[in-house]
Design a protein around this motif. Sequence first.
Motif, PDB file in Angstrom:
ATOM      1  N   VAL A 158       0.860  -1.365  -0.156  1.00  0.00           N
ATOM      2  CA  VAL A 158       0.133   0.163  -0.140  1.00  0.00           C
ATOM      3  C   VAL A 158       0.982   1.360   0.010  1.00  0.00           C
ATOM      4  O   VAL A 158       1.778   1.260   0.829  1.00  0.00           O
ATOM      5  N   TYR A 159       0.615   2.169  -0.897  1.00  0.00           N
ATOM      6  CA  TYR A 159       1.137   3.398  -1.099  1.00  0.00           C
ATOM      7  C   TYR A 159       0.369   4.492  -0.499  1.00  0.00           C
ATOM      8  O   TYR A 159      -0.607   4.735  -0.965  1.00  0.00           O
ATOM      9  N   VAL A 160       0.478   5.043   0.484  1.00  0.00           N
ATOM     10  CA  VAL A 160       0.047   6.379   1.231  1.00  0.00           C
ATOM     11  C   VAL A 160       0.608   7.784   0.893  1.00  0.00           C
ATOM     12  O   VAL A 160       1.615   8.037   1.454  1.00  0.00           O
ATOM     13  N   PHE A 161      -0.106   8.423   0.225  1.00  0.00           N
ATOM     14  CA  PHE A 161       0.330   9.935   0.012  1.00  0.00           C
ATOM     15  C   PHE A 161      -0.340  10.776   1.134  1.00  0.00           C
ATOM     16  O   PHE A 161      -1.469  11.093   1.174  1.00  0.00           O
TER      17      PHE A 161
ATOM     18  N   SER B 110       3.352   5.144 -12.054  1.00  0.00           N
ATOM     19  CA  SER B 110       4.282   4.056 -11.846  1.00  0.00           C
ATOM     20  C   SER B 110       4.278   3.111 -10.820  1.00  0.00           C
ATOM     21  O   SER B 110       4.640   2.025 -10.947  1.00  0.00           O
ATOM     22  N   LEU B 111       3.576   3.624  -9.622  1.00  0.00           N
ATOM     23  CA  LEU B 111       3.695   2.616  -8.557  1.00  0.00           C
ATOM     24  C   LEU B 111       2.252   1.529  -8.775  1.00  0.00           C
ATOM     25  O   LEU B 111       2.201   0.537  -8.352  1.00  0.00           O
TER      26      LEU B 111
ATOM     27  N   LYS C 200      13.458  10.994 -10.637  1.00  0.00           N
ATOM     28  CA  LYS C 200      13.980  10.106  -9.893  1.00  0.00           C
ATOM     29  C   LYS C 200      12.960   9.198  -9.283  1.00  0.00           C
ATOM     30  O   LYS C 200      13.194   8.148  -8.345  1.00  0.00           O
ATOM     31  N   VAL C 201      11.943   8.932 -10.123  1.00  0.00           N
ATOM     32  CA  VAL C 201      10.997   7.900  -9.830  1.00  0.00           C
ATOM     33  C   VAL C 201      11.305   6.430  -9.839  1.00  0.00           C
ATOM     34  O   VAL C 201      11.033   5.687  -9.032  1.00  0.00           O
ATOM     35  N   ASN C 202      12.177   6.284 -10.729  1.00  0.00           N
ATOM     36  CA  ASN C 202      12.838   4.809 -10.792  1.00  0.00           C
ATOM     37  C   ASN C 202      13.502   4.483  -9.688  1.00  0.00           C
ATOM     38  O   ASN C 202      13.477   3.283  -9.227  1.00  0.00           O
ATOM     39  N   GLU C 203      14.500   5.469  -9.247  1.00  0.00           N
ATOM     40  CA  GLU C 203      15.263   5.275  -8.120  1.00  0.00           C
ATOM     41  C   GLU C 203      14.479   5.133  -6.819  1.00  0.00           C
ATOM     42  O   GLU C 203      14.794   3.991  -5.905  1.00  0.00           O
ATOM     43  N   ILE C 204      13.229   5.729  -6.753  1.00  0.00           N
ATOM     44  CA  ILE C 204      12.467   5.738  -5.639  1.00  0.00           C
ATOM     45  C   ILE C 204      11.846   4.263  -5.509  1.00  0.00           C
ATOM     46  O   ILE C 204      11.792   3.420  -4.385  1.00  0.00           O
ATOM     47  N   ILE C 205      11.474   3.733  -6.842  1.00  0.00           N
ATOM     48  CA  ILE C 205      10.732   2.446  -6.881  1.00  0.00           C
ATOM     49  C   ILE C 205      11.831   1.338  -6.581  1.00  0.00           C
ATOM     50  O   ILE C 205      11.436   0.405  -6.136  1.00  0.00           O
TER      51      ILE C 205
END
Length: 253
Positions: free
Chosen positions: A5-8, A125-126, A86-91
């Motif tokens: 689960v991704y919580v923003f 992406s997520l 930086k999305v790929n690095e975060i993922i």
Amino acid sequence: MEERVYVFVVGSAGSGKTYFTKAFSDWLDLKKIDVFTVNLDPGADYLPYSADVDVREWFTLEDIMSKYDVGPNGAQIIGADLISTKVNEIIDEIDYNDPTFVIFDTPGQMELFTLRASSEILVSSLGKRNCIMVYLYDPVVSKTPSGFLSLVFMASSAVFKLEIPHVPVLSKADLLPEHDLEKIIEWSTNQEKLYEEISSMKGLSLELFHLLREAGLFQPLIPVSSTKMFGFEDVYDAIQEIFYSGEDIESFY
């Protein structure tokens, strides 16, 4: 692999996003739920928690101001857009650690996240089906009918932009007198009471009220305090209800 689960954590400046991130991550940790925190604010002066991923390790507002010869406001916008690079690095960092919960602490000014392309890129992406927004209502703004209505509208606009479900939270609820707390919660659960308060207002407020009600955008608020540590069980339950129809996430791991 089970879905995570991704919580923003989203809200207006001063609504308590960073301290909510700390408190909720601490609460999850106490419940033995694996949690991972991501700071998306390059302008954060101080974090009360140790972020597992921190965009300030890649760029800060000072770096951006120097490199692009812009002021603080321009740097905030550029910083928000740089997150998309930086999305790929975060993922990759998230996948490597494989947590159950990932909490994203978003920039202080919510429009720097909700209205910039980087937020859509990150959420897409997520995987939108795994993402949820916790929207924090500022307790001071919420005390007036027009202020409360404005926050419902702001939360709704963020939902429309990101196209993910949300859990509305009344932040810093411990700072409110009991009668104000009860009044705000009642507005969120009984729109007729709110209508009684704004019925004497002219024009836009009434039109906005009817628009939000007809669209079904009012939801019961969950009062939370990051200092008194209450309300997080209810937030957790609300997230479970959305993703797992009430089945405890811990049972999946």
